[in-house]
Scaffold this active site. Structure first.
Site, PDB file in Angstrom:
ATOM      1  N   ASP A 176       0.695  -1.260  -0.080  1.00 18.92           N
ATOM      2  CA  ASP A 176      -0.101  -0.172  -0.450  1.00 18.92           C
ATOM      3  C   ASP A 176       1.262   1.122  -0.085  1.00 18.92           C
ATOM      4  OD1 ASP A 176      -3.091   0.617   0.773  1.00 18.92           O
ATOM      5  OD2 ASP A 176      -1.799   2.087   1.169  1.00 18.92           O
ATOM      6  N   ASN A 184      -3.039  12.486  -3.820  1.00 23.97           N
ATOM      7  CA  ASN A 184      -3.697  12.912  -4.509  1.00 23.97           C
ATOM      8  C   ASN A 184      -4.875  14.735  -4.072  1.00 23.97           C
ATOM      9  OD1 ASN A 184      -3.912  11.129  -6.887  1.00 23.97           O
ATOM     10  ND2 ASN A 184      -4.794   9.266  -5.827  1.00 23.97           N
ATOM     11  N   HIS A 189      -5.237  14.031  -8.978  1.00 20.96           N
ATOM     12  CA  HIS A 189      -4.629  13.168  -9.600  1.00 20.96           C
ATOM     13  C   HIS A 189      -4.144  12.125 -10.652  1.00 20.96           C
ATOM     14  CE1 HIS A 189      -8.718  12.682  -6.969  1.00 20.96           C
ATOM     15  NE2 HIS A 189      -8.177  11.344  -7.001  1.00 20.96           N
ATOM     16  N   ASP A 193      -1.692   9.154 -10.841  1.00 19.21           N
ATOM     17  CA  ASP A 193      -1.883   8.197 -11.192  1.00 19.21           C
ATOM     18  C   ASP A 193      -0.473   8.161 -12.109  1.00 19.21           C
ATOM     19  OD1 ASP A 193      -4.304   7.973 -12.219  1.00 19.21           O
ATOM     20  OD2 ASP A 193      -4.800   8.955 -13.440  1.00 19.21           O
ATOM     21  N   GLU A 220      -4.809   2.173  -4.724  1.00 21.82           N
ATOM     22  CA  GLU A 220      -2.569   1.919  -4.435  1.00 21.82           C
ATOM     23  C   GLU A 220      -2.367   0.677  -4.296  1.00 21.82           C
ATOM     24  OE1 GLU A 220      -5.268   3.435  -2.600  1.00 21.82           O
ATOM     25  OE2 GLU A 220      -4.727   4.141  -0.868  1.00 21.82           O
TER      26      GLU A 220
END
Ligand SMILES: [Mg+2]
Length: 309
Positions: A176, A184, A189, A193, A220
């Site tokens: 994680d 984010n 975002h 990404d 994630e």
């Protein structure tokens, strides 16, 4: 090999008589890359080193015959989708049935008619390339280009079952990205990404090709299905992965773990144990270890192994 460059296909011809290999070779050499094996065992050894796209196989060979070779390949998830065409001088319908039962995709009669052999091979390679392309769309995560959740869900049970049956080590690692939600929120975002792509690539690069695969489990979260790896090697790999992610130097101002993006992981390996009946139990345990890693301050791995219980 893709649909558009079938001419790069690797064709493995297996026959105990070099003259037969020679004939098939001549029918195909202009179009494909040809490899040869003189026995079933040689063919298997070849497959372990470099996967052929199609196998042309004689039936009668000493030691391991063509039917046994075909059965062995079709029973192994790594090779089951390689088309096998038998090249043989049949004596009766029961020989044909034996080929189908062994998992044959087709057969071509001896003496070889070159255009027939060429067109059969082309047809099966085309089908294989189409199916590979479809799998790529269905099983790869569009963003990170690692396997997706669907691939994990569809393969993990079988891998676990066969590892336990063969007493091979099996593991699940849940990764994680620390404080990714804050990342984010802070950077947006699109940057998020890009971070996911870089982290996935950094982890995947450190997984040896025979040691399982990495999939995107959720937003994630990544999951590594670990095959045949010792506890010490797994621990060393996990350390390298954490280091590799931190070495990406992806700035993370919203993290309390440090300046850069970091990883937490929960890792569990199982060897010869009956403690976990279902894969879900293993995932639950790896997830619990991941939670523990987070509770202890993140940017770390919590590891457990279950052996001989
Ligand atoms: Mg023979």
């Amino acid at each position: 090999m893709t649909l558009y460059d079938l001419n790069k296909a690797k064709v493995l011809i297996v026959d105990d008589q070099p003259i037969n290999i020679y004939t098939a070779f001549h029918a195909l050499k202009e179009h494909y890359e040809i490899f040869m094996a003189l026995s079933g065992r040689e063919a298997l050894a070849f497959c372990e080193k470099q996967r052929p796209d199609i196998i042309l196989c004689d039936v009668h060979m000493p030691d391991m015959n063509g039917l046994q070779l075909c059965q062995t390949l079709k029973n192994n998830a790594l090779y089951a989708d390689i088309p096998v065409i038998f090249i043989t001088a049949f004596t009766g319908p029961e020989d044909e049935i034996a080929c189908w039962e062994a998992g044959a995709n087709d057969f071509v009669r001896k003496p070889i008619n070159k255009p027939t052999l060429f067109n059969r091979v082309k047809a099966h390679l085309t089908l294989k390339a189409q199916s590979d392309l479809l799998k790529q769309y269905v099983y790869l995560d569009g963003l990170t280009e690692i396997y997706n959740r669907r691939y994990f869900d569809e393969t993990v049970n079988e891998l676990y079952r066969s590892c336990m049956a063969q007493r091979r080590a099996f593991g699940i690692v849940m990764f994680d990205i620390d404080y990714f939600k804050y990342f984010n929120d802070h950077y947006g975002h699109l940057v998020g990404d890009d971070c996911l792509k870089q982290v996935a690539k950094a982890i995947a690069r450190l997984i040896p090709s025979q040691s399982g695969y990495l999939a995107r489990y959720g937003g994630e979260e990544f999951i590594w299905v670990v095959l045949d790896m010792s506890e010490s090697e797994l621990k060393a790999r996990l350390e390298s992965m954490a280091q590799a992610v931190s070495d990406l130097h992806i700035e993370h101002e919203a993290s309390t773990c440090g300046k850069w993006v970091t990883l937490s992981a929960g890792a569990l390996t199982v060897l010869d144990s009956v403690q976990f009946h279902k894969i879900e139990d293993l995932i639950y345990e790896a997830d619990r270890l991941l939670y523990e890693a987070k509770a202890k301050g993140r940017n770390q791995v919590q590891y457990a192994s279950v052996i001989n219980q």
